[in-house]
Design a protein around this motif. Structure first.
Motif, PDB file in Angstrom:
ATOM      1  N   ILE A 236       8.723 -50.698  21.601  1.00  0.00           N
ATOM      2  CA  ILE A 236       9.007 -51.196  23.006  1.00  0.00           C
ATOM      3  C   ILE A 236      10.206 -50.341  23.577  1.00  0.00           C
ATOM      4  CG2 ILE A 236       9.533 -52.855  24.446  1.00  0.00           C
ATOM      5  CD1 ILE A 236       8.207 -54.798  22.185  1.00  0.00           C
TER       6      ILE A 236
ATOM      7  N   HIS B 126      12.731 -50.856  25.292  1.00  0.00           N
ATOM      8  CA  HIS B 126      14.088 -51.519  25.151  1.00  0.00           C
ATOM      9  C   HIS B 126      14.614 -51.965  23.646  1.00  0.00           C
ATOM     10  CE1 HIS B 126      13.459 -51.341  29.155  1.00  0.00           C
ATOM     11  NE2 HIS B 126      12.469 -52.310  29.260  1.00  0.00           N
TER      12      HIS B 126
ATOM     13  N   ASP C  26      11.063 -50.256  34.298  1.00  0.00           N
ATOM     14  CA  ASP C  26      10.736 -51.355  33.898  1.00  0.00           C
ATOM     15  C   ASP C  26      12.129 -52.630  34.174  1.00  0.00           C
ATOM     16  OD1 ASP C  26       8.808 -52.850  31.176  1.00  0.00           O
ATOM     17  OD2 ASP C  26      10.920 -53.556  31.296  1.00  0.00           O
TER      18      ASP C  26
ATOM     19  N   SER D 168       7.833 -58.982  21.499  1.00  0.00           N
ATOM     20  CA  SER D 168       8.600 -58.511  22.982  1.00  0.00           C
ATOM     21  C   SER D 168       9.964 -57.760  22.676  1.00  0.00           C
ATOM     22  CB  SER D 168       8.454 -59.623  23.845  1.00  0.00           C
ATOM     23  OG  SER D 168       9.769 -60.362  23.893  1.00  0.00           O
TER      24      SER D 168
ATOM     25  N   CYS E  28       2.994 -60.173  25.304  1.00  0.00           N
ATOM     26  CA  CYS E  28       4.158 -60.443  26.389  1.00  0.00           C
ATOM     27  C   CYS E  28       3.395 -60.184  27.702  1.00  0.00           C
ATOM     28  CB  CYS E  28       5.275 -59.240  26.165  1.00  0.00           C
ATOM     29  SG  CYS E  28       6.520 -59.745  27.531  1.00  0.00           S
ATOM     30  N   LEU E  29       2.652 -59.142  27.906  1.00  0.00           N
ATOM     31  CA  LEU E  29       2.099 -59.312  29.302  1.00  0.00           C
ATOM     32  C   LEU E  29       0.625 -58.880  29.078  1.00  0.00           C
ATOM     33  CD1 LEU E  29       2.697 -55.928  31.427  1.00  0.00           C
ATOM     34  CD2 LEU E  29       2.436 -55.985  28.815  1.00  0.00           C
TER      35      LEU E  29
ATOM     36  N   ASN F  27       9.425 -63.215  27.768  1.00  0.00           N
ATOM     37  CA  ASN F  27      10.433 -63.384  28.610  1.00  0.00           C
ATOM     38  C   ASN F  27      10.006 -64.008  30.186  1.00  0.00           C
ATOM     39  OD1 ASN F  27       9.315 -60.840  29.543  1.00  0.00           O
ATOM     40  ND2 ASN F  27      10.707 -59.984  28.412  1.00  0.00           N
TER      41      ASN F  27
HETATM   42  S1  SF4 Z   1       8.836 -57.576  28.959  1.00  0.00           S
HETATM   43 FE1  SF4 Z   1       7.125 -57.491  27.724  1.00  0.00          FE
HETATM   44  S2  SF4 Z   1       6.004 -55.681  28.822  1.00  0.00           S
HETATM   45 FE2  SF4 Z   1       7.882 -55.533  29.603  1.00  0.00          FE
HETATM   46  S3  SF4 Z   1       9.090 -54.179  28.336  1.00  0.00           S
HETATM   47 FE3  SF4 Z   1       9.309 -56.031  27.333  1.00  0.00          FE
HETATM   48  S4  SF4 Z   1       7.844 -56.421  25.958  1.00  0.00           S
HETATM   49 FE4  SF4 Z   1       7.099 -54.737  27.084  1.00  0.00          FE
END
Ligand code: SF4
Lengths: 472, 202
Positions: free
Chosen positions: A110, A112, A131, A349, A413-414, A432
């Motif tokens: 991911i 981040h 993002d 996530s 997560c999505l 989140n």
């Molecule tokens: S919020 Fe969820 S979809 Fe967005 S970068 Fe983080 S892990 Fe990925």
């Protein structure tokens, strides 16, 4: 003498390329992170206008949002449109000379999670990505925020963004967070207090005793969710914890450059007499584990509390919002949080998919079995997190407890990949966002910390992890 | 970008608070590599049943609002994910302007980059406009960005505030990248000054 400044102002001022009266500031970007979902239209726009990527050396890409998390499928994606998006990113990176941390490279994950773990994210930098959870990188004292695809194209072409200067807020957390609570509980509590738009237009600097004693990964969780109260970014001033974390990482400075960098980073702290536009204080020592019950991250209650009742609303629109949320979530007004039972648990996530998160979940699960009516999915945030977790044997703990151990990505997560909730399924999730349909159409999401998610997986309903019976 | 000067259109009321971009354009529709094709999926979770048939109780499926071009919504519109697909979907569906008490930051920028005008008004006024749209559809408003006014045919007239630079860009449909590229020399000078800072490890 120079005017005293906040951390945010120091970073902002040192990146101002140009400022004209009545216009947004042109801000230079040190690090631009790119992923497959929000970038294809930006690259296409560049090509159309015959423009080049100005600084491929300051741009890094990875694949995370729609990558499947089973070991087979991640190399043989069945979803043709997702596969096309990924193929497009590979092509775009290759032709522009942008480094891509591809699936199987050992560095994919991911966006981040990998920025910090590779040492790309550093104090005092400006960091952007298409993002909204780019706010994560603020944990290093960087100014980091999410941008739209037109802005991605703008940064690719110019290495700058045009931004109106946000206002500054200092959020001071005193005391120490009690056993059984984590920075996830802290940030959910902050969002609950400020409201989902309480931070709009602000950059929040988190300060105080409780913040200083957080690890880097905990600071990332906190900054990650700053966007959920509407803040442009969250920041924590760099300190010894930050430097220790960064030292020796692949993209961190080394040798003399390291010493110089640390000297520079030490100057970033907010000056003592600097002024903020808004100050908020919270007593961290009274924090409890928090669980969301509604359809935005601000609709939350302590584990010992209850789901909201419409008659508690301040006005007609809040009442309508509570009613709509209760209906969508299939909950009774005023019911106890601990009486909510679950079908699924998701641990992962960019909020809680790092090594410490997995350790926290494993500590709760060790020696226990996941409840018969619950299926649990554990998804590490990156290939490196997965590798480390397996070295420590965490994967065994998850598998023996009855959870699935997967390959890295954004996953549930999505749910842009095959990991989604079925309609009306109820999930305790360490991610989140609990928006309607976020984890699958008509899916019901409760946001919690990794420890609370793990405890709920065993109990089959929410429980207070502060009274947990740890085995071994 | 299409310039925005004056616009007359029908108002659709959707007076929910915190309408997030996951609702505006759900994730299952984000897998395209194009900028178009999102209008058909605008608010799809609210607009359609699971089997794809329209939900008649949703405002944009009702006769008087199907061709609306002005959306009235509750506070903090566009919160959540940074996906610009939300702005693309709204524009492609036919919306040119939104009226709400407040907006999320990233959405505000995305709207500006797509010629979508965001008008911020006090909650009671927003409520009043929504009521008109609900009780006497099709209710039309004329938005004049040059004069910064909103008027209807029944004597309603209000001014609204908009940042000078944003207004300038909308009025002329200016491409932000082109504008920044005019500053090339400043950007290069900045890079020169910060050269050592930008050096990386391996
Ligand atoms: S919020 Fe969820 S979809 Fe967005 S970068 Fe983080 S892990 Fe990925």
């Amino acid at each position: 003498m120079e005017k005293s400044k906040t951390l945010f102002e120091k970073v902002w001022d040192s990146h101002t390329v140009m400022q004209r009266e009545g216009e947004p500031t042109l801000l230079y970007i040190d690090l631009h992170l790119v992923h497959e979902v929000t970038s294809p239209q930006a690259f296409a726009g560049l090509r159309l206008a015959k423009r080049q990527v100005r600084r491929p050396d300051l741009t890094f890409a990875t694949i995370d949002h729609n990558i499947p998390t089973t070991s087979d499928e991640r190399f043989h994606i069945k979803d043709q449109i997702a596969a096309q998006q990924i193929a497009t990113l590979r092509r775009n990176c290759e032709s522009a000379g942008i480094p891509l941390f591809d699936v199987g490279s050992g560095r994919q994950g991911i966006v981040h999670v990998i920025g910090p773990e590779l040492g790309l994210t550093q104090p005092g930098m400006t960091v952007v990505c298409g993002d909204s959870h780019t706010s994560t990188h603020g944990a290093f004292g960087a100014l980091a925020f999410g941008i739209g695809t037109s802005e991605v194209e703008h940064v690719l072409a110019t290495q700058c963004v045009a931004q109106t200067k946000p206002r500054s807020m200092r959020l001071t957390v005193s005391g120490n967070l009690p056993e059984g609570t984590s920075s996830k509980d802290l940030v959910l509590d902050i969002i609950r207090r400020l409201g989902t738009d309480g931070g709009t237009g602000f950059v929040i600097e988190y300060a105080g005793e409780a913040i200083r004693s957080l690890t880097m990964e905990e600071r990332m969780t906190l900054c990650n969710m700053s966007i959920e109260c509407g803040a442009r970014a969250g920041m924590v001033a760099p300190d010894q914890t930050t430097f220790t974390y960064l030292h020796g990482r692949p993209y961190a400075p080394s040798g003399n450059a390291w010493t110089e960098a640390v000297n520079r980073w030490q100057q970033l702290a907010t000056d003592e007499s600097a002024q903020f536009d808004r100050e908020v204080s919270i007593d961290g020592s009274r924090l409890e584990p928090i669980v969301t019950w509604g359809t935005n991250p601000g609709m939350a209650a302590p584990i010992t509390g209850r789901v909201a009742r419409p008659d508690e609303a301040r006005d007609a629109s809040e009442r309508a919002a509570i009613l709509a949320a209760l209906e969508y979530m299939g909950l009774q007004p005023g019911m106890r949080i601990e009486d909510i039972s679950l079908d699924r648990v998701f641990i992962g996530s960019c909020t809680n998919g790092r090594l410490e998160d997995l350790r926290a979940a494993a500590k709760v699960l060790r020696g226990h079995k996941i409840h018969a009516s619950v299926t649990a999915l554990v998804v590490p945030g990156s290939e490196s997190v997965k590798h480390e977790a397996e070295r420590e044997g965490l994967d065994r703990v998850f598998i023996e407890a009855g959870a699935e151990w997967r390959e890295p990505g954004c996953s549930m997560c999505l749910g842009m990949n095959p990991d989604i909730l079925a309609p009306k399924q109820r999930c305790a999730s360490t991610s989140n966002r609990n928006f309607e349909g976020r984890q699958g159409r008509e899916g019901r999401t409760h946001l919690v910390s990794p420890a609370t998610a793990a405890a709920a997986a065993v109990a089959g309903h929410f429980v207070d992890v502060r009274g947990w019976h740890y085995k071994e | 970008m299409e310039p925005f000067r004056q616009h007359r259109g029908t108002v659709a009321p959707l007076l929910r608070e915190n309408i997030d971009t996951d609702q505006i354009i759900p994730k299952q529709h984000l897998k395209s590599i194009e900028r178009t094709g999102f209008g058909a999926h605008l608010f799809s979770g609210w607009r359609f049943h699971g089997d794809g048939t329209p939900r008649h109780d949703f405002v944009l499926n009702q006769e008087h609002y199907r061709s609306a071009s002005i959306l009235v919504a509750g506070k903090n519109f566009g919160c959540g994910s940074s996906r610009e697909h939300a702005a693309w979907a709204l524009s492609e569906f036919g919306f040119r302007a939104i009226i709400a008490p407040s907006y999320a930051d990233i959405f505000r920028t995305n709207a500006g980059n797509n010629g979508l005008l965001l008008i911020e008004m006090e909650e009671p006024l927003v409520r009043r406009i929504a009521e008109q749209a609900q009780t006497k559809p099709p209710y039309e408003l004329t938005i004049d960005l040059e004069a910064q006014t909103i008027t209807d045919d029944f004597g309603f007239s209000e001014t609204f505030a908009v940042e000078t630079f944003r207004r300038h860009r909308l009025l002329h449909g200016l491409d932000e990248i082109g504008m920044t590229l005019l500053r090339e020399a400043d950007i290069s000078r900045f890079e020169e000054r910060r050269r050592t800072f930008l050096q990386r490890g391996t």
